[in-house]
Design an enzyme around this catalytic site. Sequence first.
Site, mmCIF file in Angstrom:
data_model
loop_
_atom_site.group_PDB
_atom_site.id
_atom_site.type_symbol
_atom_site.label_atom_id
_atom_site.label_comp_id
_atom_site.label_asym_id
_atom_site.label_seq_id
_atom_site.Cartn_x
_atom_site.Cartn_y
_atom_site.Cartn_z
ATOM 1 N N ASP A 128 -59.145 40.322 -7.127
ATOM 2 C CA ASP A 128 -58.306 41.271 -8.843
ATOM 3 C C ASP A 128 -58.693 39.872 -9.509
ATOM 4 O OD1 ASP A 128 -56.155 40.643 -7.922
ATOM 5 O OD2 ASP A 128 -55.351 42.560 -8.687
ATOM 6 N N HIS A 129 -58.206 38.718 -8.781
ATOM 7 C CA HIS A 129 -57.117 38.030 -9.878
ATOM 8 C C HIS A 129 -58.445 36.691 -10.034
ATOM 9 C CE1 HIS A 129 -53.170 39.068 -9.350
ATOM 10 N NE2 HIS A 129 -52.856 37.821 -9.191
ATOM 11 N N ASP A 158 -47.164 40.489 -4.401
ATOM 12 C CA ASP A 158 -48.005 39.883 -6.601
ATOM 13 C C ASP A 158 -46.308 40.684 -6.703
ATOM 14 O OD1 ASP A 158 -49.970 40.310 -8.200
ATOM 15 O OD2 ASP A 158 -48.286 41.369 -8.996
ATOM 16 N N ARG A 178 -46.273 39.283 -19.344
ATOM 17 C CA ARG A 178 -46.103 37.525 -18.969
ATOM 18 C C ARG A 178 -46.318 37.409 -20.578
ATOM 19 N NH1 ARG A 178 -45.354 37.205 -13.370
ATOM 20 N NH2 ARG A 178 -43.300 37.729 -12.599
ATOM 21 N N SER A 212 -43.821 34.773 -11.687
ATOM 22 C CA SER A 212 -44.921 35.365 -9.910
ATOM 23 C C SER A 212 -43.969 35.181 -8.806
ATOM 24 C CB SER A 212 -46.818 34.188 -10.684
ATOM 25 O OG SER A 212 -47.282 34.719 -9.205
ATOM 26 N N ARG A 233 -45.376 34.434 -6.558
ATOM 27 C CA ARG A 233 -46.776 33.255 -5.267
ATOM 28 C C ARG A 233 -45.852 32.288 -5.066
ATOM 29 N NH1 ARG A 233 -48.776 30.436 -11.798
ATOM 30 N NH2 ARG A 233 -48.776 33.005 -11.536
#
Length: 753
Positions: free
Chosen positions: A95-96, A160, A448, A642, A644
């Site tokens: 999806d990213h 995520d 965000r 995030s 990440r």
Amino acid sequence: MIPEFEKIKAFYNDLPGRIRKIRNDLRRPLTLSEKLLYSHLYDQTRLTLFTRGIDYVDLTPDRVAMQDATAQMAMLQFMVTGRKYSSVPSSVHCDHLIIAECGAEKDIHSAMEANKEVYDFLRSACSKYGIDFWEPGSGIIHQVILENYAFPGGMMIGADSHTPNAGGLGMLAIGVGGADVVDVMAGMNWELKLPGIIGIKLTGKLRGWSSAKDIILKIAGLITVKGGTGHIIEYFGDGAESLSCTGKATICNMGAETGATSSVFGFDNSMADYLTVTGREEIARLADNVRSHLVADPEVYASPEKYYDKFFIIDLSELEPYINGPFTPDNAIPVSLMKEQAVRNGWPVKVDAGLIGSCTNSSYEDISRAASIVRYVLSEKLKFRSEFIVTPGSEQIRSLAERDGFLDLLRKAGGQVYANACGPCIGQWKRKGAENKKVNTIIHSFNRNFSGRADGNPNTHAFVASPEIVTAIAVAGELTFNPLTDFLENTDGERVKIPEPQGFSIPPDGFGKVKGYRRAAAGLKGKNIIIAKDSERLQLLVPFKKWEGSNFYNLPLLIKVKGKCTTDHISMAGFWLKYRGHLEKISENYMIGAINYFNNQSNSVLNQLTGEYAPVPAVAMSYKNAGPGSVVAGEDNFGEGSSREHAAMEPRFLGVRAVIVKSFARIHETNLKKQGVLTITFLNNEDYDKIRENDKIDILGLEKFSSGSQLTVKLNHDDGRAEEFPVNHSYNETQISWFKAGSALNIIRIANM
């Protein structure tokens, strides 16, 4: 077919006995969060009353989830462990990596071509290790999880930060870094500092223009972007029960913007209805049989002040719609006060674009309420004065919205439908003209709104609101428009007032079939996953070196960061997402968005070896090549945003040995620890001011590194003077073993050799 149905059934069969034992052992009533946490302890024989915010607990999540950007590095790490398959049910969602530019069909086609190497890698890795794979276009990870995998009372971790979305279906879902996901997939326990619990009682019922989104927008303003750090937010009350399941998910999703570990609602009829309409009626029945164990005990609700660390009451019947921003999601402004605030702060009030969707607000309910406004706009000869963009949350939602005529309405009004993917919400928006850095305003229903996040333009003032408020303001074209009170003029010169939005929490004609899904088959067992040596997208990992066993001496300061430093500042998304599987390549973006305290510039720091200013990654690499490595200093809530883990792997790859800050965001601190970077905090925040641009830094006391100890930082100034001060750390003995081994992954790898 319900995924892992037999496991879920066994969970519900065991739950009453587990909760009974937990309550007897702890000898007091339990909050919902405690029931979910304690029932997932790795060792059920060691039940004790752990201290919130102090003690670490070992947990066994029921499920793991990853999106394509985080899954690349997670799978590369999992390959290093030597394990043959994932120990828990897991899924990967593409999806990213889909760039929003031309519309759904063209953008997905472009993504399939541009990202073929990555998709092929993930598809084959999932097949090899027995992991569910969701094709590009099938939907955003959190919406797909809610529709297919989440179940009341379960526990999930996801690579995520918005994984808590599943709390809308009563699941304790927690965002983590990829290294945590690898631990669980490898059959290890998952460690978490026992969170505090914030109780929020919702009373009354939403009315008019107010929506579930406004609840979390208000809460973000109430407790700020770091007020939820180290806590689970637990919702209850008659107001909570009046919300739809997807409305609850919106609230839990955006709870991440307060720093919360997770957010969760107790099981109720709206969840049962959602399970039933999404083809999981049997799970609804099983959950209903143990309903009392999927909510807090009655004594907790009777005296919440006794059982929650913080407690708030919000009356939904009095809740006004909010618009939060710009540049931070906790600047909460009631819609009635926006005109005053915009004038006071000099914000541009002309709205260039309104965007609805993303993982936060892309349900059938959201789109149907926005569509009701569009239907009126068309009937009353109004026109959108701002660009209008819609991102459905999943292929299932898109097909339903298409079936029921909502998307046709949006297109007739000039709206554009993007792919079922993250798109603009994470910077994957190829917005025309953004490169000109024009000062402008957009409004969206995302979670965000950090500087530059949506379109890469730091001068874009991004505001967050509900889909219905975004739609109304996109019609008006001005940020100061209040749909509750203001009128618009149509093409006939008539004054028109938009009526309150109407929608459906559950599609009247039911859900469709799941699309874009590949069931885990473990069909590549024993085969190698090939990565081209010259690939710029994927790179096999080389294990980090273990700690040398001594103190750190003469480490040059790499950067002293000024002000807010999110993971977007540390490791940008957008353009850089394509390098998420290539550690060396993506490390070229390390800290390029952070502001240097000494010159107020981004990506410009002093190289002590040359005396010249240069980009942060280049300076870091020069220090690494010279031998000692470097140190990073920062302020409060460092690493907000995030999950990440690239923001932790990049400094490790570039030789950053320690990060010293006033405070860390939870996920980022854990990510740094997992990768072997020393995380320490100032005992006295004023010591941050002592750090100079030319400093060489010693970190002392590492030979006796132990839980609860302090370390010492020595600043060696270029004028020959030196200063020392104590610093704190939050390591326990397990985490110290990660540091000594060079990373948590090294421990798993060695154990499986």
